[in-house]
Enzyme design. Structure first.
Site, PDB file in Angstrom:
ATOM      1  CB  CYS A   2       5.229 -36.108  -3.984  1.00 44.86           C
ATOM      2  SG  CYS A   2       6.809 -36.138  -4.199  1.00 44.86           S
ATOM      3  NE  ARG A  27      -1.066 -40.658  -4.156  1.00 43.49           N
ATOM      4  CZ  ARG A  27      -0.333 -41.307  -5.569  1.00 43.49           C
ATOM      5  NH1 ARG A  27       0.936 -40.802  -5.902  1.00 43.49           N
ATOM      6  NH2 ARG A  27      -1.117 -42.047  -6.339  1.00 43.49           N
ATOM      7  CD1 TRP A  74       8.640 -41.178   0.741  1.00 41.86           C
ATOM      8  CD2 TRP A  74       9.715 -41.205  -1.446  1.00 41.86           C
ATOM      9  NE1 TRP A  74       9.734 -42.191   0.732  1.00 41.86           N
ATOM     10  CE2 TRP A  74      10.178 -42.195  -0.491  1.00 41.86           C
ATOM     11  CE3 TRP A  74      10.232 -41.252  -2.548  1.00 41.86           C
ATOM     12  CZ2 TRP A  74      11.332 -43.211  -1.038  1.00 41.86           C
ATOM     13  CZ3 TRP A  74      11.031 -42.233  -3.098  1.00 41.86           C
ATOM     14  CH2 TRP A  74      11.671 -43.155  -2.348  1.00 41.86           C
ATOM     15  CG  ASN A  98       4.104 -38.191  -8.033  1.00 39.92           C
ATOM     16  OD1 ASN A  98       4.860 -38.618  -7.288  1.00 39.92           O
ATOM     17  ND2 ASN A  98       2.974 -39.032  -8.000  1.00 39.92           N
ATOM     18  N   GLY A  99       6.942 -37.386  -9.231  1.00 39.15           N
ATOM     19  CA  GLY A  99       7.755 -38.312 -10.175  1.00 39.15           C
ATOM     20  C   GLY A  99       9.339 -37.753 -10.218  1.00 39.15           C
ATOM     21  CD  GLU A 480       5.067 -59.225   4.871  1.00 37.21           C
ATOM     22  OE1 GLU A 480       5.857 -58.665   3.994  1.00 37.21           O
ATOM     23  OE2 GLU A 480       4.111 -58.446   5.540  1.00 37.21           O
ATOM     24  CE  LYS A 484       4.960 -55.350   7.009  1.00 37.18           C
ATOM     25  NZ  LYS A 484       4.350 -55.416   5.763  1.00 37.18           N
ATOM     26  CD  GLU A 487       7.242 -52.007   6.047  1.00 37.06           C
ATOM     27  OE1 GLU A 487       7.298 -51.138   5.312  1.00 37.06           O
ATOM     28  OE2 GLU A 487       6.574 -52.927   6.126  1.00 37.06           O
ATOM     29  CG  HIS A 503      24.201 -73.490   2.140  1.00 37.85           C
ATOM     30  ND1 HIS A 503      24.994 -74.478   1.564  1.00 37.85           N
ATOM     31  CD2 HIS A 503      23.147 -74.007   2.356  1.00 37.85           C
ATOM     32  CE1 HIS A 503      24.671 -75.700   1.560  1.00 37.85           C
ATOM     33  NE2 HIS A 503      23.302 -75.420   1.699  1.00 37.85           N
ATOM     34  CE  LYS A 603      -0.652 -48.953   2.804  1.00 45.12           C
ATOM     35  NZ  LYS A 603      -0.180 -50.028   3.443  1.00 45.12           N
TER      36      LYS A 603
HETATM   37  O1  M6R Z   1       0.907 -50.709  -3.301  1.00 45.62           O
HETATM   38  P1  M6R Z   1       1.700 -52.124  -3.307  1.00 45.62           P
HETATM   39  O2  M6R Z   1       1.210 -53.221  -2.879  1.00 45.62           O
HETATM   40  O3  M6R Z   1       2.220 -52.304  -4.734  1.00 45.62           O
HETATM   41  O4  M6R Z   1       3.159 -51.792  -2.547  1.00 45.62           O
HETATM   42  C1  M6R Z   1       4.289 -52.392  -2.684  1.00 45.62           C
HETATM   43  C2  M6R Z   1       5.268 -52.214  -1.533  1.00 45.62           C
HETATM   44  O5  M6R Z   1       5.510 -50.960  -1.712  1.00 45.62           O
HETATM   45  C3  M6R Z   1       4.480 -52.284  -0.188  1.00 45.62           C
HETATM   46  O6  M6R Z   1       4.005 -53.929  -0.013  1.00 45.62           O
HETATM   47  C4  M6R Z   1       5.544 -52.117   0.984  1.00 45.62           C
HETATM   48  O7  M6R Z   1       6.634 -53.155   0.874  1.00 45.62           O
HETATM   49  C5  M6R Z   1       4.981 -52.105   2.135  1.00 45.62           C
HETATM   50  N1  M6R Z   1       5.538 -50.922   3.013  1.00 45.62           N
HETATM   51  C6  M6R Z   1       5.405 -53.354   3.126  1.00 45.62           C
HETATM   52  O8  M6R Z   1       4.790 -53.197   4.276  1.00 45.62           O
END
Ligand code: M6R
Length: 608
Positions: A2, A27, A74, A98-99, A480, A484, A487, A503, A603
């Site tokens: 958060c 956050r 969050w 936060n935590g 990746e 993408k 998410e 496999h 984020k």
């Molecule tokens: O801030 P960071 O690069 O450490 O974050 C790592 C992941 O949380 C981040 O890459 C996440 O997977 C993204 N939402 C992917 O698009």
């Protein structure tokens, strides 16, 4: 993960708290709330969902008061509703957190026995009641707060407001970051310097176990045992301007389009475009030639960047790389080579699992390097050497430009390692650097394919499941691509090494399961073509992303084909990332999801 903020000021603080929360919304955006103290009365406004809902509430029911705290959530414990939104109250206390308080169940039972009634499902509410219970026992607010911190297990950044103290906020840090902002007759607390940038650039970061008393004209910091501490104030470079979308509909699209420029900035920071030499290795606190193994750890997209880097370090520097997702690495009890090198990759520099892995390696005596975008972050501050990505602020939750900048740094670093280890000759170095300097040009060419990718997205938006395949560095890129897509569009997607399909995953192939194949014409192109044949033979629908040479040699029926320019091998993961990102972006737009703030995500992930 958060965001929290607190202000002890000389003016009405509610609008300032909201301004700071706007900068912290990355956050989490499940709910938001603020509380202020006015004439000895604690008041709060809370709203479910994005910050804009809280803003509307504050227009209808304004809050006054010169001292206050704020929160953007969050959700971890309890669904995202108003009852679970912070600030949480108990008697004379308001709290934002936060935590995660790991011993909250035991504390809750204890407090319920004392008659405290819980109105939320959160772990945080125990902190409010615990402080209140110590106040009731007759402790002063400061002692009550300190005694509370000693009872908490887990991770926390906290800000506490007391009904009977109209010139004080108490903050505490154990894990998630907390920064103090020093103003003129006004002082602040915030999850990061960016939140406080409109008010001050004079920032002190709390260390783990620290707590602080913030007053209008004074700030005091203590360690866990209550000993006064001197922590150095720094001048933060965070900008007070909120980044805008420019002419783009979403931050994500803007950030995709920024890639040629930010890759160029990042590459030119480490490579000399004139002499075609890498200067990244000049000031390292260790010698690549003396290292036997290297460890890389990261999460999400940053982990996939690390996985691509593993191929590069092993190929160009003959340096074996162990790579783990940070949430596994930190508990894996891996034997650590003394004098080894551990590299952590993070856009935010605050990811809790990555930070914990870093600390584990540091304690084990390893050299610590970090590829980070936010230079004032905890990961950056705790590393021996920082390799900055010059991506600029990344606002979209789906990482795009940070990823390609991470790859730019990692490719440069692998070349430096290869040179230092005597694997790459001067000519090899010059060739590879020259190839990398071409990245922005190829990235611009890739962006020109947007319309074609948008067309394909109309088909992708109709499916529920999709596979991504690749070999070599394009295997992590396949993962990746799948990340993408899932998410931001919520379509189930998986990335596999193309050769692994037979496999097991091949059982999934039917006409409802498209398969995106990332296959530039490289030394194993024919192998990938065979894997595509296996898909086609089972009625699978193929979306092929290849280059001109690959397109001319491909013998398999594809439903769609994206043809990129031919390019050197080292560039393919950097440049093929762009069509992958654009495909996910347009699919999400067609499906009408919230592209920049997709559901359930944040984020910066500062909880484990
Ligand atoms: O801030 P960071 O690069 O450490 O974050 C790592 C992941 O949380 C981040 O890459 C996440 O997977 C993204 N939402 C992917 O698009």
């Amino acid at each position: 993960m958060c965001g929290i903020v607190g202000i002890v000021g000389k003016q009405s603080v509610a609008p300032l708290l909201v301004d700071a929360l706007k900068r912290l919304e990355y956050r989490g955006y499940d709910s938001a709330g603020v509380a202020t103290l006015e004439n000895g009365v604690l008041n709060r406004r809370r709203a479910q969902g994005k910050l804009v809902n809280l803003e509307k509430k504050l227009i209808a029911e304004p809050l006054n008061g010169f001292v206050g705290i704020g929160h953007t959530r969050w959700a971890t414990h309890g669904v995202p509703n108003v009852e679970n939104a912070h600030p949480h109250f108990s008697d004379n206390v308001a709290i934002v957190h936060n935590g995660i308080i790991e011993n909250f169940r035991a504390l809750r039972e204890e407090l319920e026995k004392k008659g405290y009634v819980f109105t939320s499902q959160t772990d945080t509410e125990v902190v409010a009641h615990l402080v209140a219970s110590y106040l009731k026992e007759g402790l002063e607010p400061i002692k009550a707060a300190q005694k509370t911190f000693q009872r908490l297990e887990g991770a926390y950044a906290l800000a506490i407001l007391f009904k009977d103290a109209d010139d004080m906020i108490i903050g505490a840090r154990n894990g998630p970051p907390l920064a103090i902002g020093h103003g003129e007759g006004e002082n602040y607390l915030g999850s990061d310097a960016i939140a406080l940038a409109p008010f001050t650039n004079k920032i002190t970061y709390l260390e783990d176990g620290d707590w602080c008393i913030i007053k209008k004209d004074n700030v005091e910091i203590f360690d866990f045992d209550g000993n006064p501490q001197e922590r150095i104030a720094q001048t933060s470079a965070s900008s007070s301007f909120l980044v805008d979308k420019g002419n783009h509909r979403h931050f994500m699209l803007k950030e995709i389009y920024e890639q040629p420029e930010v890759m160029s900035h990042t590459l030119s920071h480490y490579l000399d475009f004139g002499t075609c030499e890498s200067h990244i290795g000049n000031d390292l606190p260790f010698d690549f030639a003396k290292i036997d193994r290297m460890a890389i750890s990261a999460c999400g997209t940053a982990y996939y960047a690390g996985l691509i880097a593993k191929y590069w370090f092993e190929k160009y520097a003959r340096l074996p790389v162990d790579i783990d997702v940070a949430s596994e690495f930190r508990y894996r009890e891996m034997p650590l080579p003394k004098n080894g090198f551990a590299l952590f990759i993070s856009q935010s520099g605050e990811t809790a699992d990555t930070l914990a892995s870093l600390r584990y390696c540091k304690e084990g005596g390893m050299h610590i390097g970090a590829v980070v975008n936010v230079v004032e972050s905890t990961i950056a501050r705790e590393s021996d050497v920082i390799f900055r990505t010059l991506a600029g602020p990344e606002i979209g939750v789906a990482s795009t430009k940070a990823f390609t900048c991470q790859l730019s740094v990692l490719a440069s670093l692998a070349i430096a390692a290869g040179k230092a280890r005597g694997v790459l000759s001067d000519e090899d170095e010059k060739r590879l650097v020259r190839e990398l300097t071409e990245a922005p040009r190829y990235a611009n060419a890739a962006l020109k394919l947007e319309k074609d990718l948008e067309k394909i997205a109309h088909d992708v938006a109709k499916v529920r499941h999709i596979l991504y395949l690749g070999r070599d560095t394009n295997f992590p890129l396949a993962m990746e691509g799948a990340l993408k897509l899932k998410e931001i569009s919520y379509i189930h997607a998986e990335g596999y090494p193309a050769g692994e399909l037979k496999h097991g995953p091949i059982a999934l192939i039917d006409e409802d399961m498209p398969v995106v194949v990332i296959a530039p014409h490289d030394s194993i192109f024919e192998k990938t073509v065979s894997n595509m044949q296996e898909v086609a033979a089972r009625g699978g629908r193929i979306i092929l992303i290849t280059d001109e040479k690959g397109a001319s040699l491909n013998s398999v029926d594809t439903e769609h084909m994206i043809v990129m320019p031919n390019m050197p091998d080292i560039l393919t993961p950097l440049i093929y990332a762009l069509p992958i990102q654009l495909l996910a972006y347009h699919t999400a737009v067609i499906m009408g999801t919230d592209v920049d703030q997709p559901r359930n995500l944040a984020k910066s992930v500062t909880v484990e």
